[in-house]
Design a protein around this motif. Structure first.
Motif, PDB file in Angstrom:
ATOM      1  N   ILE A 129      -7.971   0.845 -13.898  1.00 12.20           N
ATOM      2  CA  ILE A 129      -8.839   0.757 -15.069  1.00 12.20           C
ATOM      3  C   ILE A 129      -8.611  -0.664 -15.579  1.00 12.20           C
ATOM      4  O   ILE A 129      -7.517  -0.979 -16.037  1.00 12.20           O
ATOM      5  CB  ILE A 129      -8.371   1.796 -16.121  1.00 12.20           C
ATOM      6  N   TYR A 167      -8.344  -4.242 -17.425  1.00 13.07           N
ATOM      7  CA  TYR A 167      -8.176  -4.737 -18.795  1.00 13.07           C
ATOM      8  C   TYR A 167      -9.430  -5.483 -19.232  1.00 13.07           C
ATOM      9  O   TYR A 167     -10.018  -6.246 -18.439  1.00 13.07           O
ATOM     10  CB  TYR A 167      -7.017  -5.738 -18.873  1.00 13.07           C
ATOM     11  N   HIS A 210     -13.835 -10.504 -12.242  1.00 15.34           N
ATOM     12  CA  HIS A 210     -13.826 -11.598 -11.263  1.00 15.34           C
ATOM     13  C   HIS A 210     -13.660 -11.010  -9.871  1.00 15.34           C
ATOM     14  O   HIS A 210     -13.606  -9.784  -9.708  1.00 15.34           O
ATOM     15  CB  HIS A 210     -12.778 -12.652 -11.612  1.00 15.34           C
ATOM     16  N   GLY A 240     -11.246 -10.635  -7.915  1.00 21.00           N
ATOM     17  CA  GLY A 240     -10.090  -9.760  -7.685  1.00 21.00           C
ATOM     18  C   GLY A 240     -10.437  -8.314  -8.015  1.00 21.00           C
ATOM     19  O   GLY A 240     -10.149  -7.395  -7.239  1.00 21.00           O
ATOM     20  N   THR A 285     -10.993  -4.872  -5.148  1.00 25.28           N
ATOM     21  CA  THR A 285     -10.511  -3.481  -5.172  1.00 25.28           C
ATOM     22  C   THR A 285     -11.688  -2.517  -5.207  1.00 25.28           C
ATOM     23  O   THR A 285     -11.689  -1.485  -4.525  1.00 25.28           O
ATOM     24  CB  THR A 285      -9.656  -3.219  -6.439  1.00 25.28           C
ATOM     25  N   ASP A 312      -9.527  -0.554 -19.447  1.00 25.33           N
ATOM     26  CA  ASP A 312      -8.277  -0.306 -20.155  1.00 25.33           C
ATOM     27  C   ASP A 312      -8.364  -1.138 -21.433  1.00 25.33           C
ATOM     28  O   ASP A 312      -8.320  -2.368 -21.385  1.00 25.33           O
ATOM     29  CB  ASP A 312      -7.134  -0.782 -19.246  1.00 25.33           C
ATOM     30  N   TYR A 346      -7.192   8.538 -15.064  1.00 23.01           N
ATOM     31  CA  TYR A 346      -7.542   9.057 -13.743  1.00 23.01           C
ATOM     32  C   TYR A 346      -7.887  10.543 -13.804  1.00 23.01           C
ATOM     33  O   TYR A 346      -8.719  11.029 -13.040  1.00 23.01           O
ATOM     34  CB  TYR A 346      -6.381   8.841 -12.771  1.00 23.01           C
ATOM     35  N   GLY A 381      -3.772  -2.863  -6.925  1.00 25.41           N
ATOM     36  CA  GLY A 381      -3.184  -4.105  -6.445  1.00 25.41           C
ATOM     37  C   GLY A 381      -1.668  -3.964  -6.476  1.00 25.41           C
ATOM     38  O   GLY A 381      -1.121  -3.133  -7.215  1.00 25.41           O
ATOM     39  N   GLU A 437       0.734  -5.453  -7.789  1.00 24.03           N
ATOM     40  CA  GLU A 437       1.563  -5.740  -8.964  1.00 24.03           C
ATOM     41  C   GLU A 437       1.729  -4.542  -9.888  1.00 24.03           C
ATOM     42  O   GLU A 437       2.523  -4.591 -10.814  1.00 24.03           O
ATOM     43  CB  GLU A 437       0.969  -6.943  -9.730  1.00 24.03           C
ATOM     44  N   ILE A 438       0.977  -3.463  -9.639  1.00 21.98           N
ATOM     45  CA  ILE A 438       1.110  -2.323 -10.563  1.00 21.98           C
ATOM     46  C   ILE A 438       1.615  -1.065  -9.841  1.00 21.98           C
ATOM     47  O   ILE A 438       1.365   0.057 -10.269  1.00 21.98           O
ATOM     48  CB  ILE A 438      -0.206  -2.072 -11.344  1.00 21.98           C
ATOM     49  N   HIS A 490      -3.012  -2.773  -2.321  1.00 21.65           N
ATOM     50  CA  HIS A 490      -3.418  -3.913  -1.481  1.00 21.65           C
ATOM     51  C   HIS A 490      -2.767  -5.182  -2.015  1.00 21.65           C
ATOM     52  O   HIS A 490      -2.158  -5.188  -3.093  1.00 21.65           O
ATOM     53  CB  HIS A 490      -4.940  -4.037  -1.415  1.00 21.65           C
ATOM     54  N   LEU A 545      -5.587 -11.363  -3.695  1.00 21.55           N
ATOM     55  CA  LEU A 545      -6.590 -12.268  -3.196  1.00 21.55           C
ATOM     56  C   LEU A 545      -6.312 -13.610  -3.859  1.00 21.55           C
ATOM     57  O   LEU A 545      -6.324 -13.714  -5.084  1.00 21.55           O
ATOM     58  CB  LEU A 545      -7.962 -11.727  -3.612  1.00 21.55           C
TER      59      LEU A 545
HETATM   60  N1  MSP Z   1      -5.175  -2.168 -16.848  1.00 22.41           N
HETATM   61  C1  MSP Z   1      -4.256  -2.275 -15.795  1.00 22.41           C
HETATM   62  C2  MSP Z   1      -4.430  -1.148 -14.794  1.00 22.41           C
HETATM   63  C3  MSP Z   1      -4.305   0.217 -15.369  1.00 22.41           C
HETATM   64  S1  MSP Z   1      -4.600   1.428 -14.163  1.00 22.41           S
HETATM   65  C4  MSP Z   1      -4.237   2.857 -14.889  1.00 22.41           C
HETATM   66  C5  MSP Z   1      -4.489  -3.604 -15.057  1.00 22.41           C
HETATM   67  N2  MSP Z   1      -5.683  -4.172 -15.223  1.00 22.41           N
HETATM   68  S2  MSP Z   1      -6.156  -5.559 -14.570  1.00 22.41           S
HETATM   69  O1  MSP Z   1      -7.403  -5.878 -15.173  1.00 22.41           O
HETATM   70  O2  MSP Z   1      -5.132  -6.520 -14.661  1.00 22.41           O
HETATM   71  O3  MSP Z   1      -6.464  -5.221 -13.101  1.00 22.41           O
HETATM   72  C6  MSP Z   1      -5.508  -5.315 -12.117  1.00 22.41           C
HETATM   73  C7  MSP Z   1      -6.108  -4.902 -10.813  1.00 22.41           C
HETATM   74  O4  MSP Z   1      -7.268  -5.677 -10.526  1.00 22.41           O
HETATM   75  C8  MSP Z   1      -5.196  -5.137  -9.639  1.00 22.41           C
HETATM   76  O5  MSP Z   1      -4.259  -4.096  -9.487  1.00 22.41           O
HETATM   77  C9  MSP Z   1      -6.203  -5.221  -8.524  1.00 22.41           C
HETATM   78  O6  MSP Z   1      -6.681  -3.965  -8.224  1.00 22.41           O
HETATM   79  C10 MSP Z   1      -7.317  -6.030  -9.171  1.00 22.41           C
HETATM   80  N3  MSP Z   1      -7.090  -7.462  -9.081  1.00 22.41           N
HETATM   81  C11 MSP Z   1      -7.139  -8.363 -10.099  1.00 22.41           C
HETATM   82  N4  MSP Z   1      -6.933  -9.607  -9.592  1.00 22.41           N
HETATM   83  C12 MSP Z   1      -6.743  -9.546  -8.283  1.00 22.41           C
HETATM   84  C13 MSP Z   1      -6.513 -10.498  -7.280  1.00 22.41           C
HETATM   85  N5  MSP Z   1      -6.438 -11.772  -7.510  1.00 22.41           N
HETATM   86  N6  MSP Z   1      -6.348 -10.023  -6.027  1.00 22.41           N
HETATM   87  C14 MSP Z   1      -6.410  -8.693  -5.727  1.00 22.41           C
HETATM   88  N7  MSP Z   1      -6.627  -7.798  -6.663  1.00 22.41           N
HETATM   89  C15 MSP Z   1      -6.813  -8.162  -7.946  1.00 22.41           C
HETATM   90  O7  MSP Z   1      -3.602  -4.024 -14.369  1.00 22.41           O
END
Ligand code: MSP
Length: 641
Positions: free
Chosen positions: A9, A11, A17, A19, A23, A48, A229, A247, A249-250, A276, A279
């Motif tokens: 979800i 932010y 973008h 990234g 996903t 989120d 979810y 991604g 990082e989470i 994954h 990027l």
């Molecule tokens: N809000 C939290 C997720 C909560 S899920 C219950 C969050 N949001 S985020 O906006 O930062 O999105 C992160 C996700 O966006 C990553 O886990 C990935 O799926 C995707 N990505 C954002 N930037 C990315 C890249 N540069 N490369 C690959 N995936 C990227 O974390």
């Protein structure tokens, strides 16, 4: 049979973008091949919207959190819609239905004895919305390197520490719960260090879901966000999810917190989490401060959405980090799509029209079942790049087959059997293309539909089911269309210039949407430092610069700026190097990264560690380091001259 997939979800402090698109494209692709396998597949995404980070972003934009989040959430929704992604549920965490679900989740955990009231003083990273245990005031966040803030709060705590054993057992009993394996190992290592309880409420912020207790507590954003979810599909009989796609990082939030919350609430656990890689942009992390974020829309406008989907899933091994570049995108487009698939289709249709008036000749034995099973197996393992490779192997084979059979000669021949042979060649090519279209459709839905129609198929390619695909062969006497260019060749120079131009416009538009001025890349130094004294080439040759790969990195105890690195520079043993980069780089971000090392620097001892060499970095105006790196892949040990 149902199959339920989720993306994170996202932010709303940033606009969508590439990234996020990456996903969401992968999730859409999974939904499509699962549908092809006969599942009723559903996809949830959303935004989120709570927490301090968003509260601050709204304030900076001069808007209330409600106004601000509504605008950005709509931007995400529109983005997915205009890309035609097959999303079933788009859930905003500010939705009242979601609030109720989060409160119920809390209530269940409370009733089962997993929640207590306590007080917390410690370091908090606002960017990652993460409490950093064991950190001291001023310490950087171990995940993103940004400074942490000290907070003291009376909070509700979740007894995470009670789930250590159960989580370890879960991942042992279900070894494929976390994929790929590297991520599973990370989680296991984290668990083995032991879990501390987790504060799941905040009193310092207002923008959140109220905790159903006395006082002004709102939920910790991850307790809130992960519950989406489930709340997104309430009443749909879809929980538990089959797959959380995220991604890397989470991972910790999804593989430790989330299953623990669900266990405490006695609710079913998701079946799988696939993380994954990142990027990168030309091998560099995309970030606002670097000014190198790429958006999907400019690419889609110039190259088409299927080209972007193909590039991302073919070029990057799913699960590993991969790099985006405009050059590589255009190159792949021209070689694989224009010259490969597009050319094969137009050749085949041209021959059918010229030699057989546009009708499919009589059926020939073509057995593609084993091949299609191989492709599906790779899809099932989320190994998109190899699935596509397997399909393109068949395209090359067909190209070779046509050259070898020389249908243009057969067409002119009246020798015995030559016309039958021509029928066989044409049928084989057309039937292969039908199968290729179907198998490539999860990744290239628009293109597949076009090919399907050009071959004269009646239903839509989206209705194809894998169990009947190979058997329902092309029917003889079916009319195909005239040849058309699926992917006209693209001239790299003007196309890239156009994408960059559109990218700039999109950056300005999105910045306005978020109430910001577009940020200039901070890496461009405003003032150039005075030049050092001239040296000769011989002076320079004395400096032995080598390409190294960081094998491990850890903080040096008692020093907040220093990292202890072990770097492979091609020698039998790795080198110990102590570098003052801890404020700018979290240790786990460095492992696997190629760096430049001054290899013949005299060793010196720092904090008791003998440092043998120095890592090369640009030094910005504020003194922060940016590591030197390479756009191309370079072997470890190579010398820089
Ligand atoms: N809000 C939290 C997720 C909560 S899920 C219950 C969050 N949001 S985020 O906006 O930062 O999105 C992160 C996700 O966006 C990553 O886990 C990935 O799926 C995707 N990505 C954002 N930037 C990315 C890249 N540069 N490369 C690959 N995936 C990227 O974390």
């Amino acid at each position: 049979m149902k199959y339920y997939i989720t993306t994170p979800i996202y932010y709303v402090n940033a606009a969508p973008h590439i990234g996020h698109t990456y996903t969401t494209i992968a999730a859409d692709t999974i939904k499509r091949f699962k549908t092809m396998q006969g599942y009723e597949a559903y996809l949830t995404t959303g935004t989120d919207e709570h927490g301090q980070k968003i509260e601050r972003a709204a304030k900076a934009a001069g808007k209330t959190p409600q106004e601000f989040t509504a605008v950005v959430a709509e931007e995400f929704r529109q983005q997915w819609k205009s890309l035609g992604l097959a999303i079933d549920f788009f859930r905003r965490t500010s939705d009242p239905l979601h609030h109720k679900a989060v409160q119920q989740m809390f209530q269940r955990c409370l009733e089962h004895g997993y929640i207590y009231k306590g007080s917390y003083t410690g370091q908090y990273c606002v960017f990652d919305e993460l409490y950093v245990n064991d950190a001291k005031p001023g310490d950087p966040c171990p995940d993103c390197g940004r400074p942490t803030e000290t907070v003291t709060e009376e909070n509700y705590f979740f007894k995470l520490s009670e789930f250590n054993e159960r989580l370890l057992k879960l991942f042992e009993d279900q070894p494929d719960f976390i994929q790929p394996e590297t991520r599973r190992n990370e989680v296991l290592a984290f668990l083995r260090r032991g879990l501390s309880d987790l504060s799941i409420s905040r009193t310092s912020i207002k923008w959140g879901i109220p905790v159903p207790v006395e006082g002004n507590h709102v939920f910790y954003v991850w307790f809130d966000a992960l519950t989406t979810y489930m709340s997104a599909v309430e009443g749909e009989d879809l929980w538990p999810a089959d797959l959380h796609l995220i991604g890397k990082e989470i991972v910790r939030f999804h593989c430790i917190y989330w299953p623990a919350f669900l266990m405490a609430a006695e609710l079913p656990l998701p079946k799988k989490v696939f993380a994954h890689g990142w990027l990168l942009f030309e091998n560099d992390k995309m970030s606002k401060s670097r000014g190198n974020i790429v958006r999907a829309m400019p690419i889609v406008k110039v190259m088409g959405f299927d080209a972007l989907r193909y590039f991302l899933l073919r070029e990057v091994v799913f699960g590993k980090d991969g790099s985006f570049s405009y050059d590589a995108l255009v190159q792949r487009y021209n070689s694989d799509l224009a010259n490969g698939l597009g050319n094969l289709l137009s050749r085949t249709l041209t021959m059918l029209n010229q030699y057989r008036d546009g009708y499919i000749p009589s059926e020939t034995e073509v057995d593609l079942e084993a091949w299609s099973e191989r492709v599906m197996k790779l899809y099932d393992a989320f190994d998109f790049s190899r699935a596509l490779e397997e399909i393109w192997t068949s395209i090359s084979w067909l190209d070779g087959y046509i050259v070898q059979e020389q249908p243009w000669k057969l067409a002119k021949s009246s020798a015995d059997g030559d016309q039958d042979r021509l029928d066989r060649v044409l049928y084989t090519a057309a039937e292969h293309l039908r199968m290729i279209a179907a198998l490539v459709s999860p990744v290239l839905p628009e293109t597949a539909e076009k090919i399907w129609r050009m071959l004269g198929m009646e239903q839509s390619v989206g209705e194809v089911r894998i169990d009947t695909l190979a058997k329902n062969k092309l029917r003889a006497a079916q009319k195909v269309s005239a040849a058309a260019a699926l992917f006209p060749r693209i001239d790299a120079g003007p196309a890239i210039a156009q994408m960059q131009q559109l990218e700039e416009e999109e950056t300005v538009r999105q910045a306005a949407l978020l109430g910001k001025k577009p940020e200039a890349p901070s890496v461009a130094p405003a003032n150039v430092a005075p030049m050092s004294e001239q040296i000769t080439i011989d002076d320079f040759a004395k400096v032995d610069l080598r390409v190294g790969e960081v094998k491990s990195a850890e903080l040096v105890k008692g020093a907040d700026k220093l990292l202890h690195l072990r770097v492979d520079i091609g020698e039998p043993e790795t080198r110990n190097i102590v570098a003052g980069i801890a404020k700018a780089y979290a240790p786990d971000r460095l492992v696997g990264r190629k760096v430049v090392i001054v290899a013949n620097l005299a060793p010196r001892k720092l904090r008791g560690i003998e440092s043998r060499g120095m890592i090369v970095a640009a030094s910005l105006e504020d003194g922060s380091p940016v590591l030197a790196s390479f756009l191309e892949d370079v072997p470890v040990g190579a010398r820089l001259k």
